[in-house]
Design an enzyme around this catalytic site. Structure first.
Site, PDB file in Angstrom:
ATOM      1  N   LYS A 102       9.281   9.560  10.339  1.00 34.15           N
ATOM      2  CA  LYS A 102       9.416   8.121  10.084  1.00 34.15           C
ATOM      3  C   LYS A 102      10.802   7.600  10.495  1.00 34.15           C
ATOM      4  O   LYS A 102      11.721   8.396  10.748  1.00 34.15           O
ATOM      5  CB  LYS A 102       9.140   7.857   8.599  1.00 34.15           C
ATOM      6  CG  LYS A 102       7.692   8.153   8.179  1.00 34.15           C
ATOM      7  CD  LYS A 102       7.451   7.743   6.718  1.00 34.15           C
ATOM      8  CE  LYS A 102       6.025   7.990   6.274  1.00 34.15           C
ATOM      9  NZ  LYS A 102       5.787   7.515   4.880  1.00 34.15           N
ATOM     10  N   TYR A 146      -2.272   2.204   8.322  1.00 32.54           N
ATOM     11  CA  TYR A 146      -2.256   2.272   6.850  1.00 32.54           C
ATOM     12  C   TYR A 146      -3.291   1.329   6.226  1.00 32.54           C
ATOM     13  O   TYR A 146      -3.098   0.897   5.084  1.00 32.54           O
ATOM     14  CB  TYR A 146      -0.861   1.936   6.332  1.00 32.54           C
ATOM     15  CG  TYR A 146       0.128   3.090   6.427  1.00 32.54           C
ATOM     16  CD1 TYR A 146      -0.079   4.265   5.692  1.00 32.54           C
ATOM     17  CD2 TYR A 146       1.264   3.005   7.210  1.00 32.54           C
ATOM     18  CE1 TYR A 146       0.823   5.317   5.749  1.00 32.54           C
ATOM     19  CE2 TYR A 146       2.177   4.068   7.271  1.00 32.54           C
ATOM     20  CZ  TYR A 146       1.943   5.217   6.541  1.00 32.54           C
ATOM     21  OH  TYR A 146       2.829   6.265   6.594  1.00 32.54           O
ATOM     22  N   ASN A 164      10.547   7.909   3.170  1.00 27.20           N
ATOM     23  CA  ASN A 164      10.322   9.307   2.757  1.00 27.20           C
ATOM     24  C   ASN A 164      10.093  10.270   3.929  1.00 27.20           C
ATOM     25  O   ASN A 164       9.406  11.272   3.799  1.00 27.20           O
ATOM     26  CB  ASN A 164       9.219   9.393   1.699  1.00 27.20           C
ATOM     27  CG  ASN A 164       7.873   8.936   2.198  1.00 27.20           C
ATOM     28  OD1 ASN A 164       7.745   8.524   3.351  1.00 27.20           O
ATOM     29  ND2 ASN A 164       6.867   9.020   1.363  1.00 27.20           N
ATOM     30  N   HIS A 176       5.182  11.520   7.505  1.00 24.15           N
ATOM     31  CA  HIS A 176       3.768  11.326   7.135  1.00 24.15           C
ATOM     32  C   HIS A 176       2.997  12.560   7.575  1.00 24.15           C
ATOM     33  O   HIS A 176       3.307  13.146   8.616  1.00 24.15           O
ATOM     34  CB  HIS A 176       3.177  10.103   7.863  1.00 24.15           C
ATOM     35  CG  HIS A 176       1.680  10.067   7.775  1.00 24.15           C
ATOM     36  ND1 HIS A 176       1.029   9.517   6.699  1.00 24.15           N
ATOM     37  CD2 HIS A 176       0.712  10.578   8.593  1.00 24.15           C
ATOM     38  CE1 HIS A 176      -0.286   9.677   6.863  1.00 24.15           C
ATOM     39  NE2 HIS A 176      -0.497  10.318   8.010  1.00 24.15           N
ATOM     40  N   GLU A 192      -6.652   9.893  12.315  1.00 18.34           N
ATOM     41  CA  GLU A 192      -5.252   9.600  12.636  1.00 18.34           C
ATOM     42  C   GLU A 192      -4.842  10.165  14.004  1.00 18.34           C
ATOM     43  O   GLU A 192      -4.090   9.529  14.739  1.00 18.34           O
ATOM     44  CB  GLU A 192      -4.342  10.146  11.526  1.00 18.34           C
ATOM     45  CG  GLU A 192      -4.546   9.393  10.219  1.00 18.34           C
ATOM     46  CD  GLU A 192      -3.748   9.951   9.057  1.00 18.34           C
ATOM     47  OE1 GLU A 192      -3.024  10.955   9.235  1.00 18.34           O
ATOM     48  OE2 GLU A 192      -3.854   9.374   7.958  1.00 18.34           O
TER      49      GLU A 192
END
Ligand code: IDP
Length: 142
Positions: A11, A51, A114, A117, A128
């Site tokens: 990320k 998402y 964070n 993913h 995905e």
């Protein structure tokens, strides 16, 4: 155990921290192989579509803002039990709850930022991987 593929995203926070290589090294040391990879700046539309399952959640706008705040590295990882293995390497969603030695414990700042993913099931992994990569962009190594 079956050889699986899973989608990993490094990320924007981890890219900004210049720890792409350290994160990929953890995947490789655990026996996972990178079989597709690209760096890209996600559009809002791409992040919202990725998402979509969180669309009604209160944090959705913040999540999209964050995921479009800088470039990400999107990868397909392949290996034995890759989906669960990647989740274990990542640690809990909230880095404050992530086990010591996990990617999120070591590199993430907060539940929003964070670091990584990873697909959470075989069905998510399939959706995905196809969301980001055409079949011919994934280079089978096994
Ligand atoms: P995961 O990334 O560990 O699979 P999910 O529940 O699928 O976690 O949530 C997707 C992402 O949405 C998380 O990685 C995190 O960045 C963000 N997120 C999840 N829950 C919260 C929250 O309660 N507040 C803010 N962001 C959240």
């Amino acid at each position: 155990m079956a050889v699986e593929r899973t989608l990993s995203i490094i990320k924007p926070d981890a890219v900004a921290k210049n720890v792409i290589g350290e994160i990929i090294a953890r995947f490789e040391k655990a026996g996972l192989r990178v079989v597709a990879a690209k760096m890209q700046q996600l559009s809002r539309e791409q992040a919202e579509g990725f998402y979509a399952e969180h669309k009604e959640r209160p944090f959705f706008k913040d999540l999209v803002d964050f995921m479009t705040s800088g470039p990400v590295v999107v990868q397909v990882l392949e290996g034995e039990n890759a989906i669960v293995q990647n989740r274990e390497l990542m640690g809990a969603t909230n880095p404050k709850e992530a086990a010591p030695g996990t990617i999120r414990a070591d590199f993430a700042e907060s539940i929003d930022a964070n670091a990584v993913h990873g697909s959470d099931s075989a069905a998510s992994a399939e959706r995905e991987v196809a969301y980001f990569f055409a079949a011919e962009e994934v280079c089978a190594r096994s």
